[in-house]
Scaffold this active site. Sequence first.
Site, PDB file in Angstrom:
ATOM      1  N   ASP A  84       0.949  -1.005   0.113  1.00  0.00           N
ATOM      2  CA  ASP A  84       0.016   0.042   0.191  1.00  0.00           C
ATOM      3  C   ASP A  84       0.992   1.243  -0.038  1.00  0.00           C
ATOM      4  O   ASP A  84       1.767   1.212   0.667  1.00  0.00           O
ATOM      5  CB  ASP A  84      -1.015  -0.081   1.439  1.00  0.00           C
ATOM      6  CG  ASP A  84      -2.160   0.769   0.769  1.00  0.00           C
ATOM      7  OD1 ASP A  84      -3.133   0.188   0.911  1.00  0.00           O
ATOM      8  OD2 ASP A  84      -2.064   1.943   0.408  1.00  0.00           O
TER       9      ASP A  84
ATOM     10  N   ASN B  77     -10.542   6.306   7.504  1.00  0.00           N
ATOM     11  CA  ASN B  77     -10.228   5.050   7.205  1.00  0.00           C
ATOM     12  C   ASN B  77     -10.672   4.064   8.121  1.00  0.00           C
ATOM     13  O   ASN B  77     -11.046   2.894   8.005  1.00  0.00           O
ATOM     14  CB  ASN B  77      -8.917   4.475   6.864  1.00  0.00           C
ATOM     15  CG  ASN B  77      -8.160   5.228   5.570  1.00  0.00           C
ATOM     16  OD1 ASN B  77      -7.047   5.715   5.834  1.00  0.00           O
ATOM     17  ND2 ASN B  77      -8.930   5.609   4.627  1.00  0.00           N
TER      18      ASN B  77
ATOM     19  N   HIS C  67     -13.333   3.355  10.342  1.00  0.00           N
ATOM     20  CA  HIS C  67     -14.363   2.649  10.369  1.00  0.00           C
ATOM     21  C   HIS C  67     -14.506   1.324   9.880  1.00  0.00           C
ATOM     22  O   HIS C  67     -15.571   0.490  10.011  1.00  0.00           O
ATOM     23  CB  HIS C  67     -15.693   3.398  10.115  1.00  0.00           C
ATOM     24  CG  HIS C  67     -15.835   3.427   8.509  1.00  0.00           C
ATOM     25  ND1 HIS C  67     -17.075   3.152   7.690  1.00  0.00           N
ATOM     26  CD2 HIS C  67     -15.128   3.784   7.497  1.00  0.00           C
ATOM     27  CE1 HIS C  67     -16.909   3.069   6.769  1.00  0.00           C
ATOM     28  NE2 HIS C  67     -15.799   3.723   6.302  1.00  0.00           N
ATOM     29  N   ARG C  68     -13.431   1.058   8.835  1.00  0.00           N
ATOM     30  CA  ARG C  68     -13.609  -0.042   7.928  1.00  0.00           C
ATOM     31  C   ARG C  68     -12.162  -0.788   8.066  1.00  0.00           C
ATOM     32  O   ARG C  68     -12.056  -2.035   7.909  1.00  0.00           O
ATOM     33  CB  ARG C  68     -14.123  -0.013   6.677  1.00  0.00           C
ATOM     34  CG  ARG C  68     -13.487   1.129   5.805  1.00  0.00           C
ATOM     35  CD  ARG C  68     -14.057   0.991   4.436  1.00  0.00           C
ATOM     36  NE  ARG C  68     -13.262   1.658   3.284  1.00  0.00           N
ATOM     37  CZ  ARG C  68     -12.849   2.940   3.509  1.00  0.00           C
ATOM     38  NH1 ARG C  68     -13.301   3.580   4.220  1.00  0.00           N
ATOM     39  NH2 ARG C  68     -12.336   3.544   2.363  1.00  0.00           N
TER      40      ARG C  68
ATOM     41  N   LYS D 221       0.279   2.751   5.548  1.00  0.00           N
ATOM     42  CA  LYS D 221      -0.858   1.686   6.007  1.00  0.00           C
ATOM     43  C   LYS D 221       0.045   0.486   5.924  1.00  0.00           C
ATOM     44  O   LYS D 221      -0.455  -0.667   6.519  1.00  0.00           O
ATOM     45  CB  LYS D 221      -1.834   1.638   4.742  1.00  0.00           C
ATOM     46  CG  LYS D 221      -2.825   2.767   5.028  1.00  0.00           C
ATOM     47  CD  LYS D 221      -3.902   2.583   3.949  1.00  0.00           C
ATOM     48  CE  LYS D 221      -5.226   3.797   3.886  1.00  0.00           C
ATOM     49  NZ  LYS D 221      -5.966   3.571   3.176  1.00  0.00           N
TER      50      LYS D 221
ATOM     51  N   ASP E 261      -8.924  -0.657  -5.161  1.00  0.00           N
ATOM     52  CA  ASP E 261     -10.224   0.095  -5.376  1.00  0.00           C
ATOM     53  C   ASP E 261     -10.148   0.856  -6.636  1.00  0.00           C
ATOM     54  O   ASP E 261     -10.756   1.674  -6.730  1.00  0.00           O
ATOM     55  CB  ASP E 261     -10.403   1.130  -4.175  1.00  0.00           C
ATOM     56  CG  ASP E 261      -9.285   2.219  -3.845  1.00  0.00           C
ATOM     57  OD1 ASP E 261      -8.187   1.707  -4.602  1.00  0.00           O
ATOM     58  OD2 ASP E 261      -9.378   3.264  -3.283  1.00  0.00           O
TER      59      ASP E 261
ATOM     60  N   CYS F 202     -10.837 -11.857 -19.991  1.00  0.00           N
ATOM     61  CA  CYS F 202     -12.045 -12.582 -20.624  1.00  0.00           C
ATOM     62  C   CYS F 202     -13.215 -11.979 -20.297  1.00  0.00           C
ATOM     63  O   CYS F 202     -13.985 -11.948 -21.431  1.00  0.00           O
ATOM     64  CB  CYS F 202     -11.774 -13.955 -19.872  1.00  0.00           C
ATOM     65  SG  CYS F 202     -10.373 -14.803 -20.444  1.00  0.00           S
TER      66      CYS F 202
ATOM     67  N   CYS G 198     -15.236   4.645  -2.970  1.00  0.00           N
ATOM     68  CA  CYS G 198     -15.758   4.928  -1.605  1.00  0.00           C
ATOM     69  C   CYS G 198     -16.048   6.439  -1.021  1.00  0.00           C
ATOM     70  O   CYS G 198     -17.008   6.670  -0.396  1.00  0.00           O
ATOM     71  CB  CYS G 198     -15.071   4.042  -0.567  1.00  0.00           C
ATOM     72  SG  CYS G 198     -14.952   2.372  -1.001  1.00  0.00           S
TER      73      CYS G 198
ATOM     74  N   CYS H  75     -20.366  22.551  -3.395  1.00  0.00           N
ATOM     75  CA  CYS H  75     -20.580  21.173  -3.184  1.00  0.00           C
ATOM     76  C   CYS H  75     -19.704  20.848  -2.137  1.00  0.00           C
ATOM     77  O   CYS H  75     -19.112  21.430  -1.531  1.00  0.00           O
ATOM     78  CB  CYS H  75     -20.299  20.256  -4.590  1.00  0.00           C
ATOM     79  SG  CYS H  75     -18.725  20.632  -5.267  1.00  0.00           S
TER      80      CYS H  75
HETATM   81  N1  LIG Z   1      -1.526   0.276  -7.186  1.00  0.00           N
HETATM   82  C1  LIG Z   1      -1.797   0.392  -6.104  1.00  0.00           C
HETATM   83  N2  LIG Z   1      -0.795   0.144  -5.000  1.00  0.00           N
HETATM   84  C2  LIG Z   1      -0.740  -0.020  -3.799  1.00  0.00           C
HETATM   85  N3  LIG Z   1      -1.662   0.364  -2.997  1.00  0.00           N
HETATM   86  C3  LIG Z   1      -3.071   0.409  -3.599  1.00  0.00           C
HETATM   87  C4  LIG Z   1      -3.032   0.592  -5.380  1.00  0.00           C
HETATM   88  N4  LIG Z   1      -4.343   0.946  -5.561  1.00  0.00           N
HETATM   89  C5  LIG Z   1      -5.064   1.201  -4.398  1.00  0.00           C
HETATM   90  N5  LIG Z   1      -4.095   0.814  -3.194  1.00  0.00           N
HETATM   91  C6  LIG Z   1      -4.627   0.803  -1.970  1.00  0.00           C
HETATM   92  O1  LIG Z   1      -5.755  -0.120  -1.791  1.00  0.00           O
HETATM   93  C7  LIG Z   1      -6.545   0.538  -0.695  1.00  0.00           C
HETATM   94  C8  LIG Z   1      -7.924   0.408  -1.302  1.00  0.00           C
HETATM   95  O2  LIG Z   1      -8.706   0.329  -0.043  1.00  0.00           O
HETATM   96  P1  LIG Z   1      -9.969   1.677   0.292  1.00  0.00           P
HETATM   97  O3  LIG Z   1     -10.517   1.722  -0.896  1.00  0.00           O
HETATM   98  O4  LIG Z   1     -10.583   0.683   1.581  1.00  0.00           O
HETATM   99  O5  LIG Z   1      -9.271   2.777   1.020  1.00  0.00           O
HETATM  100  P2  LIG Z   1      -8.967   4.179   0.673  1.00  0.00           P
HETATM  101  O6  LIG Z   1      -8.640   4.258  -0.668  1.00  0.00           O
HETATM  102  O7  LIG Z   1      -7.951   4.515   1.803  1.00  0.00           O
HETATM  103  O8  LIG Z   1     -10.529   4.867   0.887  1.00  0.00           O
HETATM  104  P3  LIG Z   1     -10.908   6.273   0.828  1.00  0.00           P
HETATM  105  O9  LIG Z   1     -11.672   6.156  -0.604  1.00  0.00           O
HETATM  106  O10 LIG Z   1     -12.042   6.370   1.995  1.00  0.00           O
HETATM  107  O11 LIG Z   1      -9.779   7.262   0.821  1.00  0.00           O
HETATM  108  C9  LIG Z   1      -5.996   1.839  -0.159  1.00  0.00           C
HETATM  109  O12 LIG Z   1      -5.192   1.769   0.911  1.00  0.00           O
HETATM  110  C10 LIG Z   1      -4.991   2.287  -1.428  1.00  0.00           C
HETATM  111  O13 LIG Z   1      -3.968   3.035  -1.128  1.00  0.00           O
HETATM  112 ZN   LIG Z   2      -8.447 -13.977 -20.336  1.00  0.00          ZN
END
Ligand SMILES: Nc1ncnc2c1ncn2[C@@H]1O[C@H](COP(=O)(O)OP(=O)(O)OP(=O)(O)O)[C@@H](O)[C@H]1O
Ligand SMILES: [Zn+2]
Length: 464
Positions: free
Chosen positions: A133, A141, A143-144, A157, A201, A245, A259, A419
Amino acid sequence: MNIEMDKSENQELIVLVSRLKKENEQLRIRVKELEEKLNNKQNSLLNSNTNSKLKESTLQKTETFDKAPPIYKDLTLAEYMLYGRQLILSDFGKSGQLKLKNTSILIVGAGGLGAPAAIYLAAAGVGKLGIVDYDKVERSNLHRQIIHNELREGISKAQSAKMTIEELNSLCNCVAYEILLESSNALEIVQKYDIVIDATDNVATRYLLNDACVLSGKPLISGGALRMDGQLTVYNYKRGPCYRCLFPKPPPPESILNCADGGILGVVTGVIGCLQALQAIKIATENDESPNNLLIFSATSYPLFRSIKLRSKKKDCALCGDHPSITRLEDYVQFCGSGATDKSPSVKALGHEDRIEPKIYHNLRNKTPHVLIDVRETVQYDICSLPNSINIPLKDLPDRIGEVKNLLETPNTPVYVICRLGNDSQHAVNILKTHLKSELKEVKDIIGGLHKWSIEVDQEFPIY
Ligand SMILES: Nc1ncnc2c1ncn2[C@@H]1O[C@H](COP(=O)(O)OP(=O)(O)OP(=O)(O)O)[C@@H](O)[C@H]1O
Ligand SMILES: [Zn+2]
């Protein structure tokens, strides 16, 4: 008197001896654990040497789940005690535990899905867990993303997840990668693990991980969650399809909701993250008889789960088909038209003349008659709003132009639009300009939205 003193000394000695015995026992267990940890580290060092030799050999596309031969042939005494309750399961047993101990799993994303997945896999006794990460822990973050906590706000993280795992099960060898996984580093990392969990995500990383897993022959356990819904699929496993595919082309970037904008109930990510961990355990212990399915979860419908059988892999898939045209990792940000990070980039839909800083708007707020339109969804407007603002959600604006017209005292009445972050308000200004060209003299968006308002004007206004 002397007899009384003797008695009490005796009593103290008994307590002391019993305390020392207890401490001695605890130290014995701790020494055992540390010896095992050392043993683990030495073995994984041995393993990584073998892996780097593997890395030097040419990269071949493999179709089966290639797992390194077992290094550990038995469990230690501490492990029997730790995993006793699952060892006695007939579907798991000692052989299952040993397979887990000899498995390495890569979790990409230590967020809503990665947090529960990592906790359960570490607790279950997976030998090696890699956690990738690039981001830092934020208050919104927690709450989940239950692997982190309030004290870890602002730290990496990946590191925070490693800290929790080491406290939970020091026998698990956890490797933290504080990086953004991208084309330049993905294959090298993915190749080091037996199973990959996509707990990210964004679409760019989904394609990146899919391609890296197909190219290195690893099963990919993919999860997603938004609002009250989630889903789970395993790609590139048991001759099943890969992500390409099913989805040869990425969705248009404007159709993707994250999110931060769409919202998420924490426990929904918990459900899907746990299912990802369960699926990983089933693959690692070779205990997975289910066909390739897409599992859909909805917290608001009944039954909560539905399962759709997936097609088999596509013969003409550009990646895993009979004559693949994709043989190396690509530029996924370009392919998807959106980045791997979900931090909403600032929209620049208006010129400077159509925008106003929150502080300047604040100064004129009580002096100049005007209309303030808040274009957030009503559920957000109900959380907090500025007095005297009128809520017309962006999606309803074209149909409610008449209402705006009626609000104008004179054609000269200025209209300001706000907004949450100052993106939707810019689109709203363009809609108003298109529909009310002649009626409006001045229509501006408030730069940075309510977020900037609460930083620069009113610190008591909630940021969410
Ligand atoms: N290419 C990537 N390399 C490393 N970490 C990634 C990559 N793409 C996404 N992540 C990580 O995946 C996690 C996805 O989790 P989640 O959507 O719950 O968290 P978030 O991005 O912290 O949420 P929020 O949208 O509330 O900021 C994040 O911590 C994000 O940093
Ligand atoms: Zn394929």
